[in-house]
Structures are given as structure tokens and as C-alpha cells.
Design a protein around this motif. Structure first.
Motif, PDB file in Angstrom:
ATOM      1  N   PHE A   1      -0.264   7.647  -5.482  1.00  0.00           N
ATOM      2  CA  PHE A   1      -1.425   7.656  -6.357  1.00  0.00           C
ATOM      3  C   PHE A   1      -2.221   9.181  -5.840  1.00  0.00           C
ATOM      4  N   SER A   2      -1.787   9.438  -4.419  1.00  0.00           N
ATOM      5  CA  SER A   2      -2.764  10.813  -4.059  1.00  0.00           C
ATOM      6  C   SER A   2      -1.717  11.992  -4.408  1.00  0.00           C
TER       7      SER A   2
ATOM      8  N   PHE B   1       0.803  -1.144   0.012  1.00  0.00           N
ATOM      9  CA  PHE B   1       0.097   0.025   0.004  1.00  0.00           C
ATOM     10  C   PHE B   1       0.918   1.193  -0.004  1.00  0.00           C
TER      11      PHE B   1
ATOM     12  N   ILE C   1       1.218   2.505  -3.442  1.00  0.00           N
ATOM     13  CA  ILE C   1       0.138   2.766  -4.101  1.00  0.00           C
ATOM     14  C   ILE C   1      -0.492   4.078  -3.584  1.00  0.00           C
ATOM     15  N   ILE C   2      -1.096   4.303  -2.293  1.00  0.00           N
ATOM     16  CA  ILE C   2      -1.952   4.938  -1.692  1.00  0.00           C
ATOM     17  C   ILE C   2      -1.266   6.319  -1.988  1.00  0.00           C
TER      18      ILE C   2
ATOM     19  N   THR D   1       3.366   3.875  -8.562  1.00  0.00           N
ATOM     20  CA  THR D   1       2.190   3.194  -8.262  1.00  0.00           C
ATOM     21  C   THR D   1       2.174   1.676  -8.921  1.00  0.00           C
TER      22      THR D   1
END
Length: 273
Positions: free
Chosen positions: A45-46, A38, A41-42, A68
Motif C-alpha cells: 500500500f505504501s 501485514f 498490505i502495509i 494488497t
């Protein structure tokens, strides 16, 4: 690791890590190695959403997309231990490294400049590594290529900090975090037997995730990679006199804000109309 079949069937990946397969759930082969992705990714991506909103240069948007994709591929790989998912993890590591190397080498280029020869060079390198690795399945070849790229990033960054304005704290944080990640990755490789004994005979089961060093590699490498892209973008916008601002989400997670890019885009639209 001995082969254990779960929801995804027989392992086809050429690598199996030290975490016991399908111990937590029959639907995820390596639970802790999976969910720790995570971190790739998180946050990234933000930040990609912020980069799009504030009109950051496309080169950094591609960096965020690359990181990501590494997290997504690694999630799928550790969840399934399938060879196709292994490639989805490893090859994006090469591609995203090329994105960041390009950004580093182009730190002092004009705003929104595209160095086509350099872009073609990295495309050719990516294709060659992909073809050779997929053909041979020789994981040491992949690790050597990735290692050379990481060392190249460090060398280029040293040159940058010797000649350009930069945030020394940001650089030290990115380098130290990634180096710690590499150390735990190596320890996980060489001390797997001892770690398994500690998990099964010494520590309570609820504390055993602490010894999952490959999961710690994900967390540390994820933060280190995030900060490396952050450092590159921050240095770039300092060079362009865009007054980049280091801000913190919830008081602890750093992100880069460059409001002047949004203003420049708005001004350009006014003048064009």
C-alpha cells in the motif's frame, strides 16, 4: 483440525490450517496466520502511494492493488475461517497473478501502452476460474490454476533476464524468497501432526509461533511477491530508459523510485497548456 467455535461461529471454509484455532484470542481463529498478512498490505500500500505520486504506469498500480487485496482477503479468511472469506483470499491471488503476468508479457511495449486483446484474455481466464471454482469448491482446482500461473511467471521471467537489462540480485532475491515460502507451505501440509506435538510437548508456549509454518509462508510469499512486482517494474523502466532507482526505507526495505516519470508528466502538462 477439530472444529472450535469462537467469535465468528462455526467454520464454513473448506480448508483449516495447522495452527490451533482460537488459541490466542476468541476473536481471531488463526492468530499468527492472520497477523502475518501485514506483509502483503502495509509495504505494498505504501509503494502504491509512491507509484501514484510519481506517475508510474497504471499496470503496476493495479499490481499493488491486487497484492494488497490478497493480504486483506487472507487476513479475513484466517481470522474467521468462513467460506466467503476464503474466496476473498483465494480469488484475488488469481487476479493479482493475471496483473503481474500482463506486466511481464508487456515489458517491452511502448510506454503506457494497453494491449486490449491480452487484457480481455486475462479477464476471460479470471472469470472462468472464478465460475468453475465457486461452482465446484474444489480447492485442488484453484491450487492447480495458481500453480500454473506461478510457473508461467518464472518461465517468462527467465526469458526476460536472457534478453533485457535487469537486476540479477533482485531476481534471485524474489525467486529464492518465494521458493522458500513454497517449501514451508508444503512442510506445514505434511508435517502438521509432528508440528503440533512439538508445540504442545517440546517447545515453551512462548516459542511455539516459530513452528507456525503457514505464517512463515505468508511472510516469505509476501516478500517474494513484493520483489517480483518490484523486479518487473524495475526491468520495465530500465527498458524505457527511465533510470529507475532502487532505494531503501529505513535502510533495509527496498522500494522503486522513478523521478523521471514525474518530470515527464509535468513536462506533458506544460506542453498541453
Amino acid at each position: 483440525m477439530a472444529p472450535v467455535e469462537g467469535y465468528w461461529g462455526k467454520q464454513t471454509a473448506t480448508i483449516d490450517w495447522c495452527e490451533e484455532n482460537y488459541r490466542i484470542t476468541p476473536y481471531i481463529a488463526e492468530f499468527w496466520n492472520t497477523i502475518t498478512n501485514f506483509i502483503f498490505i502495509i509495504p505494498t500500500f505504501s509503494v502504491l502511494a509512491i507509484a501514484i505520486t510519481q506517475n508510474h504506469e497504471n499496470r503496476y498500480k493495479w499490481c499493488h492493488i491486487g497484492v494488497t487485496s490478497v493480504g486483506f482477503g487472507s487476513w479475513c479468511f484466517h481470522m474467521t475461517l468462513l467460506y466467503s472469506m476464503q474466496l476473498l483470499d483465494e480469488l484475488p491471488m488469481i487476479y493479482s497473478s493475471c496483473f503481474l503476468l500482463y506486466c511481464q508479457l508487456e515489458t517491452t511495449s511502448p510506454e503506457n501502452h494497453h494491449n486490449r486483446p491480452l487484457q480481455i484474455f486475462f479477464i476471460v481466464i479470471s472469470v472462468l476460474i472464478t465460475v468453475i471454482y465457486v461452482s465446484t469448491k474444489y480447492v485442488l482446482f484453484f491450487q492447480a490454476c495458481y500453480g500454473i500461473m506461478v510457473i508461467s511467471m518464472v518461465v517468462i521471467t527467465v526469458r526476460i533476464i536472457m534478453t533485457l537489462r535487469h537486476s540479477r540480485k533482485l531476481y534471485i532475491a524474489s525467486l529464492a524468497t518465494y521458493v522458500m515460502g513454497v517449501i514451508v507451505w508444503i512442510l506445514d501440509q505434511h508435517l502438521c501432526g509432528q508440528l503440533k506435538v512439538v508445540r504442545s510437548d517440546v517447545m515453551p508456549r512462548m516459542l511455539s509461533p516459530v513452528t507456525e509454518l503457514h505464517a512463515w509462508w505468508h511472510l516469505l510469499a509476501g516478500v517474494g511477491t513484493y520483489l517480483s512486482v518490484f523486479f518487473s517494474a524495475h526491468t520495465r523502466y530500465l527498458y524505457l530508459n527511465k533510470n529507475p532507482e532502487i532505494r531503501f526505507w529505513m535502510g533495509f526495505w527496498p522500494y522503486l523510485s522513478v523521478p523521471s516519470l514525474t518530470k515527464s508528466k509535468f513536462k506533458h502538462r506544460i506542453m498541453s497548456s
